[in-house]
Write an enzyme that holds these catalytic residues in place. Sequence first.
Site, short mmCIF file in Angstrom:
data_model
loop_
_atom_site.label_atom_id
_atom_site.label_comp_id
_atom_site.label_asym_id
_atom_site.label_seq_id
_atom_site.Cartn_x
_atom_site.Cartn_y
_atom_site.Cartn_z
N TYR A 154 9.75 -10.15 -5.78
CA TYR A 154 10.32 -9.00 -6.49
C TYR A 154 11.02 -8.11 -5.47
CZ TYR A 154 10.60 -4.69 -9.24
OH TYR A 154 11.04 -3.57 -9.89
N ASP A 249 12.65 -8.24 3.07
CA ASP A 249 12.26 -7.12 2.21
C ASP A 249 10.82 -6.75 2.58
OD1 ASP A 249 11.45 -5.36 0.31
OD2 ASP A 249 12.08 -6.56 -1.42
N LYS A 277 8.00 2.57 0.01
CA LYS A 277 6.55 2.78 -0.06
C LYS A 277 6.00 3.58 1.14
CE LYS A 277 6.10 -0.60 -3.59
NZ LYS A 277 6.63 -1.92 -3.84
C1 LIG Z 1 7.98 -2.19 -4.65
C2 LIG Z 1 8.93 -3.16 -4.11
C3 LIG Z 1 10.31 -3.02 -4.30
C4 LIG Z 1 10.90 -1.97 -5.18
O1 LIG Z 1 10.67 -0.67 -4.70
P1 LIG Z 1 10.80 0.56 -5.74
O2 LIG Z 1 10.59 1.76 -4.87
O3 LIG Z 1 9.74 0.35 -6.77
O4 LIG Z 1 12.17 0.50 -6.31
C5 LIG Z 1 11.15 -3.90 -3.67
N1 LIG Z 1 10.67 -4.89 -2.91
C6 LIG Z 1 9.36 -5.08 -2.72
C7 LIG Z 1 8.89 -6.19 -1.85
C8 LIG Z 1 8.44 -4.23 -3.33
O5 LIG Z 1 7.14 -4.45 -3.16
#
Ligand SMILES: *Cc1c(COP(=O)(O)O)cnc(C)c1O
Length: 438
Positions: A154, A249, A277
Amino acid sequence: MTQQADADRTIRHPRSHALFEEAQTLLPGGVNSPVRAFRGVGGDPVFIDRAEGAYLYDVDGNRYLDYVQSWGPMILGHVYPSVLAAVEETARRGFSFGAPTQAESELAKLVIGSVPSVEMIRFVNSGTEATMSALRLARAYTGRSKIIKFSGCYHGHADMLLVQAGSGVATLGLPDSPGVPAEATAHTLTVAYNDANAVEQLFHTFPNDIAAIIVEPVAANMGLVLPQPGFLERLRELTQKYHALLIFDEVMTGFRVALGGMQQRMGITPDVTCFGKIIGGGLPVGAYGGRREVMQQVAPLGPMYQAGTLSGNPLAMAAGIATLQELRKPGQYEKLEQKSELLGEGITRVLHDTGINAQLQRIGAMFCLYFAQEPVTDYASAKRSDTALFSRYFWEMLARGVYLPPSQFEACFISLALEDAMLEETVQSVEFVLRQLA
Ligand SMILES: *Cc1c(COP(=O)(O)O)cnc(C)c1O
């Protein structure tokens, strides 16, 4: 789910239930982000009143050990004193100016000083914005259109990344959600996580068209799937060979599995890294950064346009700076590792003693207990988990004061606020619940 369990839940959460009834008339599904609605486990979500340290407190006065941590950011625990002080002090001087502040350079220095592959960085407001912008950057830099992503990874909710999880064979992307036009995902190629051969095939088929691979270096949005030995290394080799960019990511893994993220743990240098995060300490933030030569494409230095009214917001920067300063103190990641081991060894012993067939997958301060027969290596094997069993486990743990992510396909997080006694208490709860389910 038994009627008794349903009754218990209503007794324990009457105010949450009432608030959820109201919220559903106002917000789609009663929430502002889908997993919060507890659809993955059935039943109403609990509404949170406040949090402190390792604990969440719901509106009915129940207290929980928090293994969700706002889905990752709260690695120090809730309302950490130095973070609170930084946010309070900053708020008094104004919430947002839309003009440069020193705090943006401060946080940039902390990230750049912690993650060697990052030489320049751009702050945005969410992980979604970070990945979306990183891919635009890769396309601008390479002059190519196609991207490769892995099923079950994701990367936020940008159109081009909402692609159906195909398994096994490499598949051309089809949209995952209504509202995403096929054109938006036409350049998104999807393969199974850990399948480097499929990636190589795609490079054979499209040697001059692939701008980037985007990958979660630990897949933490289908539970917790570790990269198999050699997988990330092959992605690095292939991207170099075919002049595509490798985008890590690390929105989830950054500052969680090590100060320098998974790339530091693995000794792999991506071209671009996405953050979110933890670097916002619980306030809305995201970022993408990488090699100077690549980042120089970003406006106004370069031609790739990307902007944001609230980007680099002073409150978010303050929370991020205070959080990273705390994490950079010596011994913090060793502590997280010890906590993770304590919990991991406890749960492993419980699995052995109860004979429950489940897979504990774990790295650094994150873990997932899959109710699956075999180790999970990709999205297809993750989906073979017994989600009905998970849901019983989830509700029983909640009733015993342990707040887990309300889905089999989310990772659990360990914070520095979790003391050894709390971890031991958690293991006892796991033991009690699994004996009931056995
Ligand atoms: C949470 C997450 C996202 C998206 O971040 P948001 O702040 O919710 O838009 C993208 N990539 C990874 C790996 C994530 O865990």
